[in-house]
Design a protein around this motif. Structure first.
Motif, PDB file in Angstrom:
ATOM      1  N   PRO A  41       3.371  -2.472  13.987  1.00 35.41           N
ATOM      2  CA  PRO A  41       4.509  -1.505  12.713  1.00 35.41           C
ATOM      3  C   PRO A  41       3.707  -1.259  11.366  1.00 35.41           C
ATOM      4  O   PRO A  41       3.603  -0.330  10.901  1.00 35.41           O
ATOM      5  N   TRP A  42       3.518  -2.340  11.050  1.00 39.15           N
ATOM      6  CA  TRP A  42       2.933  -2.984   9.179  1.00 39.15           C
ATOM      7  C   TRP A  42       2.006  -2.996   8.687  1.00 39.15           C
ATOM      8  O   TRP A  42       1.054  -2.121   8.005  1.00 39.15           O
ATOM      9  N   ASP A 101      -8.854   4.518   2.267  1.00 41.92           N
ATOM     10  CA  ASP A 101      -8.338   5.578   0.606  1.00 41.92           C
ATOM     11  C   ASP A 101      -7.132   6.466   0.467  1.00 41.92           C
ATOM     12  O   ASP A 101      -6.948   7.490   0.400  1.00 41.92           O
ATOM     13  N   ARG A 102      -5.982   5.813   1.783  1.00 43.04           N
ATOM     14  CA  ARG A 102      -4.920   6.445   1.618  1.00 43.04           C
ATOM     15  C   ARG A 102      -3.923   6.040   1.804  1.00 43.04           C
ATOM     16  O   ARG A 102      -3.959   4.674   1.092  1.00 43.04           O
ATOM     17  N   ILE A 103      -1.921   5.776   1.133  1.00 47.57           N
ATOM     18  CA  ILE A 103      -0.973   5.417   1.270  1.00 47.57           C
ATOM     19  C   ILE A 103      -0.508   5.290   2.042  1.00 47.57           C
ATOM     20  O   ILE A 103       0.443   5.955   3.333  1.00 47.57           O
ATOM     21  N   ALA A 104       0.256   4.256   2.485  1.00 44.04           N
ATOM     22  CA  ALA A 104       0.533   4.107   3.742  1.00 44.04           C
ATOM     23  C   ALA A 104       2.305   3.922   3.199  1.00 44.04           C
ATOM     24  O   ALA A 104       2.896   4.070   2.649  1.00 44.04           O
ATOM     25  N   VAL A 105       2.618   3.386   4.839  1.00 48.59           N
ATOM     26  CA  VAL A 105       4.567   3.114   4.819  1.00 48.59           C
ATOM     27  C   VAL A 105       5.020   2.100   3.181  1.00 48.59           C
ATOM     28  O   VAL A 105       4.277   0.771   2.727  1.00 48.59           O
ATOM     29  N   PRO A 155      10.892  -3.459   0.414  1.00 50.33           N
ATOM     30  CA  PRO A 155       9.689  -3.709  -0.232  1.00 50.33           C
ATOM     31  C   PRO A 155       8.387  -4.398   0.834  1.00 50.33           C
ATOM     32  O   PRO A 155       8.230  -4.506   1.958  1.00 50.33           O
ATOM     33  N   PHE A 156       7.145  -2.793   0.065  1.00 41.94           N
ATOM     34  CA  PHE A 156       5.859  -3.271   0.736  1.00 41.94           C
ATOM     35  C   PHE A 156       6.439  -2.662   2.561  1.00 41.94           C
ATOM     36  O   PHE A 156       5.273  -2.583   2.232  1.00 41.94           O
ATOM     37  N   GLY A 157       7.311  -1.996   2.308  1.00 39.00           N
ATOM     38  CA  GLY A 157       7.397  -0.958   3.774  1.00 39.00           C
ATOM     39  C   GLY A 157       7.732  -2.016   4.714  1.00 39.00           C
ATOM     40  O   GLY A 157       7.251  -1.340   5.935  1.00 39.00           O
ATOM     41  N   VAL A 209       9.684  -1.160   7.414  1.00 38.04           N
ATOM     42  CA  VAL A 209       9.108   0.046   8.979  1.00 38.04           C
ATOM     43  C   VAL A 209       8.984  -0.446  10.199  1.00 38.04           C
ATOM     44  O   VAL A 209       9.538  -0.346  11.197  1.00 38.04           O
ATOM     45  N   ILE A 210       8.967  -2.325   9.826  1.00 38.58           N
ATOM     46  CA  ILE A 210       9.042  -2.646  11.343  1.00 38.58           C
ATOM     47  C   ILE A 210      11.227  -2.639  12.644  1.00 38.58           C
ATOM     48  O   ILE A 210      10.800  -2.465  13.217  1.00 38.58           O
ATOM     49  N   VAL A 211      11.669  -2.588  11.415  1.00 40.42           N
ATOM     50  CA  VAL A 211      12.717  -3.036  11.701  1.00 40.42           C
ATOM     51  C   VAL A 211      13.468  -0.782  12.222  1.00 40.42           C
ATOM     52  O   VAL A 211      13.785  -0.713  13.127  1.00 40.42           O
ATOM     53  N   ALA A 212      12.770  -0.349  11.464  1.00 39.56           N
ATOM     54  CA  ALA A 212      12.904   1.494  11.270  1.00 39.56           C
ATOM     55  C   ALA A 212      12.488   1.432  12.477  1.00 39.56           C
ATOM     56  O   ALA A 212      12.690   2.394  13.551  1.00 39.56           O
ATOM     57  N   ASP A 213      10.606   0.973  13.300  1.00 40.66           N
ATOM     58  CA  ASP A 213      10.104   1.371  14.371  1.00 40.66           C
ATOM     59  C   ASP A 213      10.894   0.451  15.567  1.00 40.66           C
ATOM     60  O   ASP A 213      10.437   1.481  16.629  1.00 40.66           O
TER      61      ASP A 213
END
Length: 358
Positions: free
Chosen positions: A54-55, A66-70, A75-77, A80-84
Motif C-alpha cells: 500500500p505504501w 515525478d508525482r506526489i504519492a500518499v 507521517p509520510f503517508g 495509508v497502510i491501515v486505511a487501505d
C-alpha cells in the motif's frame, strides 16, 4: 522419544525450543517450537509486505514518474497502510453467479500460502531458518509453483470467460519462464554439489578475488553473471512484473484471473503477489548474492538479507514504471525460444567449467 525426528541444530525452532524449555515435551514441544518459528517468520514477511504494497509501491512509482504519492494520512503517508486495510476488508464480498464455490474460495488462499511456504527453507540470518532439508532448493521452487494451481482455479471457478483466459495466460507464462528459472538455478547446484540452502550459502563465503585490498566474496553473481542475469529476468516474469505482466493487465483482459474477486479475497491475492516478489528476491539472494552474508558480524545477517530482498522489490518497481509490457505472443516466444535455450546453454557451459576445474 523413540522414532522422533530431532530438530536440526541451529534452526530457529531449535533455538525457540531451547529458550522456552520445550525440549522436555518431546515431539509436542518440537511441533510448538516449529509453529512459533513459522509464526515469527510469517509476521516478518507480512510486515514487509504491508509496507511494500500500500505504501512503498506508491511512493516509488511517484518518484519515478515525478508525482506526489500518499502524504496526508500519518507521517509520510504511512497510515495509508491501515486505511487501505480497513477500506478493502470492509468491502462486500461479491460471489459471481454460477461460481464453483470451493475452488473459488481456495484459489486466493493458495497464492500467499505458496509464497510463505517457500520461505520455510530460506536462510534469513544466523539461526533464522525454519528447516534445512537436503532438497531445500527443490522445495522452494515446488512451493512457489503451487501458486499456478491457485491461478487456474480462480480463473476456472469464476464462471467468467475473461477470468478463464486470464488464468490460462498466467499459467502459460509461469510454465514458459519457470523452466528456465529452475534450469538456471541448477547451474548453481553444479558449483556447490548440493541442493541444501545452507550449503549453497556456505559455498559463497570464500573470497573470489581481491582488488586493492578489498576482498570480493565468491557470490555466484560474480562467478557467473550470465546465470544471474538469466535468473533475474526469469524471476521477474515469474512474479508478473513489467514487461511480463500481461496475464493480469487491466487493459487487456479486465485484470485477468482476479476479475471476480473483491474484499478479503482481493487482499489475499494482492498480499500473495508481493510475498512472491520477496520470495523471488530471497531465492535470488540465496543462490547468487550470498544469502544473508554481508559486512559486519553474523548478527547483521537478517539486515543484509532484508536489504537484498528489498533491492529486488525496488528493481521490479523500476521496471513497472520504466518498461512497457510485451504482447502475450512476444512474452511466450521469448520464454520458450530465448530464455529456455539460454538457460540450457548456461547449464552446459557451467558443467564444462566445473568439469575443467574439478
Amino acid at each position: 522419544m523413540t522414532g522422533a525426528v530431532p530438530l536440526q541444530q541451529g534452526m530457529l525452532p531449535d533455538t525457540i525450543a531451547n529458550l522456552l524449555g520445550l525440549d522436555a515435551f518431546g515431539v509436542a514441544g518440537d511441533i510448538v517450537a516449529a509453529l512459533l518459528g513459522a509464526f515469527l517468520i510469517a509476521n516478518f514477511l507480512l510486515i514487509n509486505t504491508a509496507f511494500a504494497g500500500p505504501w512503498a509501491k506508491r511512493k516509488i512509482t511517484a518518484a519515478f514518474t515525478d508525482r506526489i504519492a500518499v502524504n496526508r494520512i500519518g507521517p509520510f503517508g504511512l497510515f495509508v497502510i491501515v486505511a487501505d486495510a480497513v477500506r478493502l476488508l470492509s468491502k462486500e464480498l461479491i460471489v459471481p453467479e454460477g461460481a464453483d464455490r470451493p475452488a473459488w474460495d481456495l484459489g486466493p488462499i493458495l497464492i500467499p500460502f505458496s509464497a510463505l511456504l517457500g520461505f520455510a527453507v530460506i536462510p534469513m540470518g544466523s539461526g533464522l531458518q525454519l528447516a534445512d532439508p537436503e532438497t531445500g532448493l527443490a522445495f522452494a521452487f515446488a512451493a512457489s509453483s503451487i501458486a499456478s494451481v491457485g491461478l487456474i482455479m480462480m480463473g476456472y471457478a469464476s464462471n467468467n470467460k475473461y477470468s478463464l483466459l486470464g488464468g490460462l495466460r498466467a499459467v502459460a507464462s509461469n510454465i514458459a519462464y519457470e523452466i528456465p528459472l529452475i534450469v538456471t538455478g541448477v547451474s548453481v547446484v553444479l558449483f556447490t554439489g548440493s541442493l541444501q540452502m545452507s550449503a549453497i550459502v556456505e559455498a559463497q563465503q570464500a573470497t573470489f578475488v581481491s582488488v586493492a585490498g578489498i576482498a570480493i566474496p565468491q557470490w555466484f553473481a560474480f562467478v557467473n553473471p550470465f546465470a544471474f542475469v538469466l535468473f533475474v529476468v526469469a524471476n521477474v516474469a515469474e512474479v508478473g512484473r513489467n514487461p511480463f505482466d500481461i496475464p493480469e493487465a487491466p487493459t487487456e483482459i479486465v485484470a485477468g484471473y482476479q476479475t471476480e474477486y473483491s474484499s478479503v479475497y482481493f487482499v489475499l491475492i494482492y498480499l500473495g503477489e508481493f510475498i512472491h516478489i520477496f520470495l523471488g528476491g530471497a531465492i535470488a539472494a540465496t543462490l547468487f548474492l550470498g544469502g544473508p552474508a554481508g559486512p559486519g558480524p553474523a548478527a547483521l545477517g537478517i539486515v543484509w538479507f532484508t536489504a537484498k530482498i528489498w533491492a529486488f522489490f525496488l528493481f521490479t518497481q523500476w521496471l513497472r514504471s520504466a518498461v512497457p509490457r510485451l504482447r502475450v505472443d512476444q512474452f511466450i516466444e521469448i520464454g520458450w525460444k530465448g530464455m529456455l535455450v539460454l538457460a540450457f546453454a548456461n547449464l552446459v557451459l557451467t558443467a564444462v567449467i566445473v568439469g575443467v576445474l574439478a
